[in-house]
Write an enzyme that holds these catalytic residues in place. Structure first.
Site, short mmCIF file in Angstrom:
data_model
loop_
_atom_site.label_atom_id
_atom_site.label_comp_id
_atom_site.label_asym_id
_atom_site.label_seq_id
_atom_site.Cartn_x
_atom_site.Cartn_y
_atom_site.Cartn_z
N LYS A 161 0.84 -1.20 0.00
CA LYS A 161 0.00 0.00 0.00
C LYS A 161 0.88 1.24 0.00
O LYS A 161 1.97 1.22 0.57
CB LYS A 161 -0.86 0.04 1.28
CG LYS A 161 -2.01 -0.93 1.33
CD LYS A 161 -2.79 -0.72 2.62
CE LYS A 161 -3.89 -1.76 2.79
NZ LYS A 161 -4.97 -1.65 1.81
N ARG A 201 -10.00 -11.67 2.27
CA ARG A 201 -10.83 -12.75 1.70
C ARG A 201 -10.12 -14.10 1.75
O ARG A 201 -10.76 -15.14 1.78
CB ARG A 201 -11.25 -12.37 0.28
CG ARG A 201 -10.11 -12.13 -0.66
CD ARG A 201 -10.53 -11.38 -1.91
NE ARG A 201 -10.71 -9.94 -1.66
CZ ARG A 201 -11.12 -9.08 -2.58
NH1 ARG A 201 -11.43 -9.48 -3.81
NH2 ARG A 201 -11.25 -7.81 -2.28
N1 BES Z 1 -7.99 -3.87 4.70
C1 BES Z 1 -8.20 -3.45 3.37
C2 BES Z 1 -9.54 -2.73 3.17
C3 BES Z 1 -9.67 -1.40 3.86
C4 BES Z 1 -9.35 -0.24 3.19
C5 BES Z 1 -10.18 -1.32 5.14
C6 BES Z 1 -9.50 1.00 3.82
C7 BES Z 1 -10.33 -0.09 5.77
C8 BES Z 1 -10.00 1.06 5.11
C9 BES Z 1 -8.20 -4.66 2.44
O1 BES Z 1 -7.39 -5.72 2.82
C10 BES Z 1 -7.71 -4.21 1.12
O2 BES Z 1 -6.56 -3.84 1.03
N2 BES Z 1 -8.56 -4.26 0.11
C11 BES Z 1 -8.22 -3.87 -1.20
C12 BES Z 1 -8.78 -4.88 -2.16
C13 BES Z 1 -8.30 -4.73 -3.58
C14 BES Z 1 -6.83 -5.05 -3.66
C15 BES Z 1 -9.10 -5.65 -4.45
C16 BES Z 1 -8.83 -2.49 -1.45
O3 BES Z 1 -9.94 -2.23 -0.96
O4 BES Z 1 -8.18 -1.67 -2.08
MN MN Z 2 -5.39 -5.46 2.12
#
Ligand code: BES
Ligand code: MN
Ligand code: ZN
Length: 497
Positions: free
Chosen positions: A274, A348
Site C-alpha cells: 500500500k 478474503r
Molecule cells: N484492509 C483493506 C480494506 C480497507 C481499506 C479497510 C480501507 C479499511 C479502510 C483490504 O485488505 C484491502 O486492502 N482491500 C483492497 C482490495 C483490492 C486489492 C481488491 C482495497 O480495498 O483496495
Molecule cells: Mn489489504
C-alpha cells in the site's frame, strides 16, 4: 473505568460536577429551544430561566448540538450541559438519545461526576442513555504518560430514571458497552503490541473469563489441517498466524450461530504494498475479529441461550522474502485453489479458510465481519456498513438487528454477473475481480467458501470500524467498536425467536 448507577431522585439534588439535560427545537418552526423531559427540575433550580440562558448563547436544540452553561451556584454542579435532541416529536428515538448521552458525557470530560437527566420513558430509552453515556466516557490512554489536555473521561455517571425493572437493562448496557470498548482498545493497540500471537492470547484470556471454551490453532496445526489462506497471508511476517475458535454452548440452546471475524493485525498490503497514506489506519484491519471476539464474550457474560462458534483467523500481512507473491496459488482449507493476483486482497483469503471451517459446524446462521474493502467506504461512507448475504431473509434480520442496536447498516447485492470476474486463468478462483463494485466482488469471493444451504451474511465495516475524523455523539476518534452491538442484538433475537 467509568461506573454507572441509577437514581430516581431529583437531578438538582444529586451530587455532581455537571448535569446533562436534553433540549429540543420546540414544537413549531418559530418556537425557540425547549426543554426535554427530565430537565424540569434543573430548570426550576434556575428559576425557570434555563431555556433563556441557553438561547442566549445560541442553543437551538438540533440533534448533535452541545451547549454548556455555568450554573452560577443555582445547582451544586458547576455546569449544565444541554444536548440537542432534535425535533420535540422525535425525542423518543433511542438512537438520538444514545448519541445525545454520548455527546454530553464527552463534553463533560475533565469533570468527575456527571448526572444525566434525559427523557427516559421506558426500558428502550433507559438502555440507550446508559449505553451512550458509557460509550461516550471512553478514552484510550494506554500509551499516554500524561492525560491529554488534562481532561480524563467522567468516572462516575448517575442516570436519573424512575424506571422499574431497570437492573437487567443496566446489566445488559454494561455488558454490551464493555464489549464495544474492548473492541476499541484492541483496534487502537499498536500492531507491534497486538500481532496474531498476542491477539490469540487476548482471546484465550477473555474466553476463559466468560466461561467459553477456546482453542488456538498455531502455525503447525494450521499447516497440518491445510489452512492455506491463513498461512499464505501470514507467510511474510515475523509473527506467525493463528486461528482461534471460541465455542459457547449453553444448555437449552435451540439454535447455533457461526461467526467469523477478519483479524489482520496489520495490513501493509504485502508485496502489493500500500502507499504510505493508505497504511496509516491499517492497525484497524482486525476490527471485525475484535468485534466478533468481544460480542461472543458478551453473549457468554449475558448467558444468552444460543450456541456460538466463533472463528477468528489472525495474520499480519507483510512483505518479505518469505511473503506470497502476486501469481502464487494457495490451496485453501477444504481444497479450493486460489490464484493470488494482489496480495493486498488478503482479508478474503483468511476469511475463505475460516468460512469453510465454520461451515463444517453446520451453524443455523453464519455471519462474518470484516474491514474488507476500501470500496465499501467509497460506496457508503465512513459511518454505514454494507451487508451482503446469500439469503434475503437473513440479510433483512441482520439489518433489523442493527437498527434496533442503533448501528447504521445497509443492504448490498451480490450481482451474479460479477462472479466471472473472479475466474482465474490457471486456478479455481482469483483473489481479485472487477474493480467497479469491489465490495460486492469481495462478497462474491467469500460466498464461494460458505457451505451449501447455510444462510450466510457478510458485514463489510471498512468505513465504520475506524473514525479518522472528529469524535461525534458516543463515537471517539480511532476504533469505534462497529458491529458489536448488532452482533449481540442479533444473537438475542435469534435466541428469543
Ligand atoms: N484492509 C483493506 C480494506 C480497507 C481499506 C479497510 C480501507 C479499511 C479502510 C483490504 O485488505 C484491502 O486492502 N482491500 C483492497 C482490495 C483490492 C486489492 C481488491 C482495497 O480495498 O483496495
Ligand atoms: Mn489489504
Ligand atoms: Zn485488509
Amino acid at each position: 473505568m467509568t461506573s454507572i448507577s441509577l437514581s430516581s431522585a431529583d437531578a438538582s439534588g444529586l451530587k455532581a460536577d455537571v448535569v446533562v439535560v436534553g433540549i429540543t427545537t420546540g414544537t413549531g418552526s418559530t418556537d425557540g429551544v425547549a426543554l426535554a423531559d427530565g430537565a424540569q427540575a434543573v430548570d426550576a433550580a434556575f428559576g425557570g430561566r434555563l431555556t433563556g440562558a441557553l438561547g442566549a448563547v445560541g442553543a437551538t436544540g438540533k440533534a448533535g448540538e452541545v451547549t454548556t452553561v455555568p450554573t452560577m451556584g443555582a445547582l451544586g454542579a458547576q455546569a449544565v450541559i444541554a444536548v440537542g435532541l432534535g425535533r420535540a416529536g422525535e425525542v423518543g428515538d433511542p438512537e438520538v438519545l444514545r448519541q445525545g448521552a454520548g455527546a454530553g458525557i464527552r463534553a463533560a470530560a475533565g469533570h468527575r461526576r456527571a448526572v444525566l437527566a434525559l427523557p427516559i420513558d421506558g426500558p428502550a430509552t433507559l438502555r440507550a442513555v446508559c449505553e451512550g453515556a458509557l460509550l461516550g466516557a471512553y478514552a484510550y490512554d494506554r500509551y499516554r504518560t500524561t492525560s491529554q489536555d488534562g481532561r480524563p473521561p467522567v468516572s462516575k455517571i448517575t442516570v436519573v430514571s424512575a424506571e422499574r425493572r431497570a437492573k437487567d437493562v443496566l446489566r445488559r448496557a454494561e455488558a454490551v458497552t464493555r464489549a464495544v470498548t474492548l473492541t476499541r482498545d484492541l483496534v487502537n493497540t499498536p500492531p507491534s503490541d497486538l500481532h496474531p500471537v498476542e491477539f490469540a492470547a487476548v482471546a484465550v484470556s477473555l474466553a476463559e473469563e466468560a466461561g467459553i471454551s477456546v482453542e488456538v490453532l498455531d502455525e503447525r496445526k494450521l499447516k497440518r489441517h491445510g489452512y492455506g489462506g491463513i498461512l499464505g497471508v501470514g507467510a511474510g511476517a515475523a509473527h506467525p498466524p493463528r486461528l482461534v475458535h471460541l465455542r459457547y454452548a449453553p444448555s437449552g440452546a435451540r439454535c447455533r450461530l457461526g461467526l467469523v471475524g477478519k483479524g489482520i493485525t496489520f495490513d501493509s498490503g504485502g508485496l502489493s504494498l500500500k502507499p504510505a497514506q493508505a497504511m496509516e489506519d491499517m492497525k484497524s484491519d482486525m476490527a471485525g475479529g475484535a468485534a466478533v471476539l468481544a460480542a461472543t464474550a458478551a453473549i457468554g457474560f449475558l448467558g444468552l441461550r444460543i450456541g456460538v462458534d466463533a472463528w477468528l483467523p489472525m495474520a499480519e500481512n507483510m512483505p518479505s522474502g518469505s511473503a506470497i507473491r502476486p501469481s502464487d496459488v494457495l490451496t485453501m482449507y477444504g481444497g479450493k485453489r486460489v490464484e493470488v493476483l494482489n496480495t493486498d486482497a488478503e482479508g478474503r483469503l483468511i476469511l475463505g479458510d475460516a468460512l469453510a471451517r465454520a461451515s463444517e459446524d453446520r451453524p443455523d446462521y453464519l455471519l462474518d465481519v470484516a474491514t474488507l474493502t476500501g470500496a465499501q467506504a467509497v460506496a457508503l461512507g465512513s459511518r454505514v456498513a454494507g451487508v451482503m448475504a446469500n439469503d434475503d431473509t437473513f440479510r433483512t434480520e441482520v439489518i433489523a438487528a442493527a437498527g434496533r442496536a442503533g448501528e447504521l447498516m445497509w443492504p448490498m447485492p451480490l450481482p451474479e454477473e460479477l462472479r466471472t470476474s473472479l475466474d482465474s486463468e490457471i486456478a479455481d478462483l482469483a483473489n481479485i475481480g472487477d474493480r467497479y463494485g469491489g465490495m460486492l466482488v469481495a462478497g462474491l469471493f467469500l460466498r464461494e467458501f460458505v457451505g451449501e444451504g447455510i444462510p450466510w451474511a457478510h458485514l463489510d465495516i471498512a468505513g465504520p470500524a475506524f473514525n479518522s475524523g472528529k469524535p461525534h455523539g458516543y463515537t471517539p476518534k480511532g476504533g469505534t467498536g462497529a458491529a458489536v452491538r448488532t452482533l449481540v442484538e442479533l444473537a438475542e433475537s435469534i435466541a428469543d425467536g
